[in-house]
Design an enzyme around this catalytic site. Structure first.
Site, PDB file in Angstrom:
ATOM      1  N   SER B 165     -15.108   8.524  26.743  1.00 49.77           N
ATOM      2  CA  SER B 165     -13.689   8.645  27.083  1.00 49.77           C
ATOM      3  C   SER B 165     -13.306   7.589  28.131  1.00 49.77           C
ATOM      4  CB  SER B 165     -13.421  10.070  27.580  1.00 49.77           C
ATOM      5  OG  SER B 165     -12.072  10.378  27.487  1.00 49.77           O
ATOM      6  N   ASP B 331     -12.775  14.169  16.574  1.00 47.78           N
ATOM      7  CA  ASP B 331     -12.102  13.717  17.800  1.00 47.78           C
ATOM      8  C   ASP B 331     -10.764  13.080  17.415  1.00 47.78           C
ATOM      9  OD1 ASP B 331     -11.252  12.550  20.153  1.00 47.78           O
ATOM     10  OD2 ASP B 331     -13.142  11.511  20.577  1.00 47.78           O
ATOM     11  N   HIS B 364     -12.990  15.946  20.857  1.00 46.16           N
ATOM     12  CA  HIS B 364     -13.325  14.901  21.821  1.00 46.16           C
ATOM     13  C   HIS B 364     -14.473  15.326  22.749  1.00 46.16           C
ATOM     14  CE1 HIS B 364     -12.711  11.458  24.385  1.00 46.16           C
ATOM     15  NE2 HIS B 364     -12.400  12.199  25.422  1.00 46.16           N
TER      16      HIS B 364
END
Lengths: 216, 395
Positions: B165, B331, B364
């Site tokens: 991320s 995700d 995610h």
């Protein structure tokens, strides 16, 4: 027209039962940069890394295959020979290998063009549809041939662009591609090397391996 | 949404207290951190954790970059929550990032609230907490601060830099800014630029914080209060984006929370509501609202493509770094298409790149969870890179 093929290195033969991959590996100069398009589970890349100390990369359509390769420590990305080759720069590799894959591409000619742009030399192997057993199978049974290399029924095979050795040579000539060398293989034995493949090779080989380049 | 637990009303540990708990590096006025905004941070402090042993030639250093709400406690107990490290499945003895073999460094990012200089700190110009006087920071600023720390520790290059991320954005920035210092890089569940949709979600979170009366224009510290509700709502909204619809359905469905029937009111009838409220309330104990504003902003501003005139491949031209790009099928915050964009850029410069997409329904957050295929592929990649680096396998 044909001449005996020198035996592949012993150490290569010992690492894999696949003589086609052994032959391809034997053609690669040590320490070179290699891209294997359609690298499957990475058997050839592993051989090249272990024995030829090459900078080996792979492209593979199946994500399962890719993940297996990466888990083995190989540099492989998920991709499609038809779609993803244009991203690579010109002459980025010493060799680009397309092993048993060209017949499964949507546009074999464009793929070959891309390969010749990316690599200084291109090694292509494919099942020879001109092999006598294939011809006989079609003639006798009247059904789509199935052999060791072509082992799936017509409705399941990914091989949508099958060709014979002569077909392939004709395409190369039409594309102004230089055939540096070609090898024909039957069963598990490499039979012959030929510079200008003709009728005999087309009849008695079930697989062909071509080394191609652009003329200087 | 009232919080009855008095413990939850306690302020997070002030930076000055947290500092006592951990190694910190201080950088004085003579070495200011120059920021992308043009501002300078005259004096900064970087809090970090290390795991494993640095080898003699300092060639076994792994930098782990944390995500938006992460911190330096990647593989050790968190001093506030008491929970295990946030990535102990990935980093530790015998893990893919094997601390028996590698020397792992994780820093709290600049703008953070776990000991590194951020908006909670005292502004030397005013003697008061920075609040919104803190300069806007970028991912590149975070990376610059990390590079400063490595310089101070006498570490020239990194065997590997990895993160998911926002952590993955730092990885990409590291590889682009300091290619000669990065031997291998693992950007996970990330992108070369933050999408419009992702900026939109961040804006919702920021507006929730700013709408809280206790936010006081960012000056809540001097009023001894905190925008707890706003921050909790921001976390709740964001948390939904970290999961997948499928995973939510599997975990909660339409199940009711401690009741047999709907109440025809606005209590947390559904388990998912209760879960989200819990996520929000527990988050505010360990995180600072202004830090949340600044770090989300840094993510929004991240656009490596624009930094290289729209040709992302130029970010990696001539790179010798070995890359392994990772994405997850479910995700939707950083979908696989973003990973492909990275891979195409790397292919365009014939970089050494691997790309794995991991089948997972966990969204995610999958990168933080138990995903055996992620571990096996990354273990393979890291081990192979270590062999190329000449690092012997652990005994």
């Amino acid at each position: 027209m044909t001449e005996p093929m020198r035996a592949p290195s012993e150490n290569l033969l010992q690492t894999s039962g696949r003589t086609d991959l052994v032959l391809i590996a034997d053609l690669i100069e040590p320490g070179s940069r290699v891209l294997d398009v359609g690298c499957g589970d990475g058997t050839l890349l592993q051989m090249l890394t272990n024995i030829k100390d090459v900078d080996a990369r792979g492209v593979e359509l199946s994500q399962t295959g890719v993940n297996a390769c990466v888990a083995r420590g190989l540099s492989v990305v998920q991709g499609d020979a038809d779609a993803d080759l244009p991203a690579y720069p010109d002459q980025a590799f010493d060799y680009v290998i397309l092993s048993q894959t060209i017949q499964a591409t949507r546009k074999p000619k464009s793929v070959l063009d891309e390969l010749l742009r990316i690599g200084r030399r291109v090694i292509v192997s494919f099942p020879n549809f001109g092999y006598w057993k294939v011809r006989l199978h079609l003639m006798m049974s009247g059904r789509m041939p199935m052999t060791d290399l072509l082992d799936q029924p017509w409705y399941e095979t990914p091989n949508i662009h099958l060709c014979t050795i002569r077909d392939f040579v004709t395409m190369c000539e039409g594309m102004n591609v230089k055939i540096e060398n070609a090898y024909a293989r039957r069963g598990n034995r490499i039979k012959m090397r030929f510079s200008k493949p003709g009728m005999l090779a087309n009849l008695i080989s079930d697989e062909a391996i071509f080394i191609l380049s652009r003329p200087d | 949404m009232t919080d009855q637990n008095p413990a939850h009303r306690a302020a997070a540990i002030p930076a000055e207290e947290a500092v006592k708990l951990q190694p910190v590096a201080q950088f004085g006025n003579h070495t200011p951190l120059r920021l992308d905004s043009g501002a300078e941070l005259a004096s900064i402090r970087i809090a970090y954790q290390t795991y494993g042993t640095l080898n003699d030639d300092k060639s076994n250093v792994v930098l782990v970059c944390h995500a938006l709400t992460g911190d330096q406690f990647v593989a050790s107990r968190h001093p506030i929550t008491g929970k295990p490290g946030w990535w102990e499945t990935m980093v530790g003895p015998g893990r893919p990032v094997d601390t028996n073999r590698f020397y792992v460094i994780c820093t709290n990012i600049i703008g953070g609230c776990m000991g590194t200089t951020g908006p909670m700190d005292t502004n030397p110009a005013t003697g008061k907490p920075y609040g919104l006087k803190f300069p806007v920071i970028t991912v590149a600023d975070m990376v610059r601060a990390q590079a400063k720390l490595l310089d101070q520790l006498g570490i020239e290059d990194l065997f590997c830099v990895l993160g998911g991320s926002l952590g993955g954005m730092q990885v990409l920035r590291w590889a682009a800014s300091y290619p000669e210092r990065v031997f291998s890089a693992i950007p996970i569940a990330t992108a070369t630029r933050h999408s419009s949709q992702n900026i939109a979600f961040h804006e919702v979170g920021r507006q929730a914080i700013m709408a809280d009366r206790d936010w006081h224009g960012g000056d809540y510290q001097s009023r001894a209060t905190r925008p707890r509700k706003g921050l909790a709502v921001a976390r709740m909204a964001a948390h939904i984006t970290y999961l997948s619809g499928q995973a939510l359905h599997r975990k909660f469905g339409r199940n009711l929370q401690d009741r047999d029937a709907l109440t025809f009111g606005f209590e947390a009838d559904f388990q998912i509501e209760s879960y989200l409220r819990h996520q929000g309330f527990t988050f505010v104990d360990r995180f600072d609202a202004n830090s949340y504003l600044y770090i989300t902003r840094a993510m929004d501003y991240f656009d490596l493509d624009a930094d290289y005139d729209g040709i992302i491949a130029n970010a990696f031209k001539g790179t010798k770094t070995r890359f392994c790009v990772v994405s997850f099928t479910s995700d939707w915050l950083f979908p696989t298409s973003e990973a492909r964009h990275i891979v195409q850029a790397l292919n365009a410069v014939a970089a050494n790149v691997s790309f794995v997409e991991i089948e997972s329904d966990k969204g995610h957050d999958a990168f933080l969870l138990d995903e055996p295929e992620m571990f096996s592929t990354l273990a393979g990649f890291i081990n192979s890179a270590a062999v190329h680096r000449g690092l012997a396998k652990a005994e």
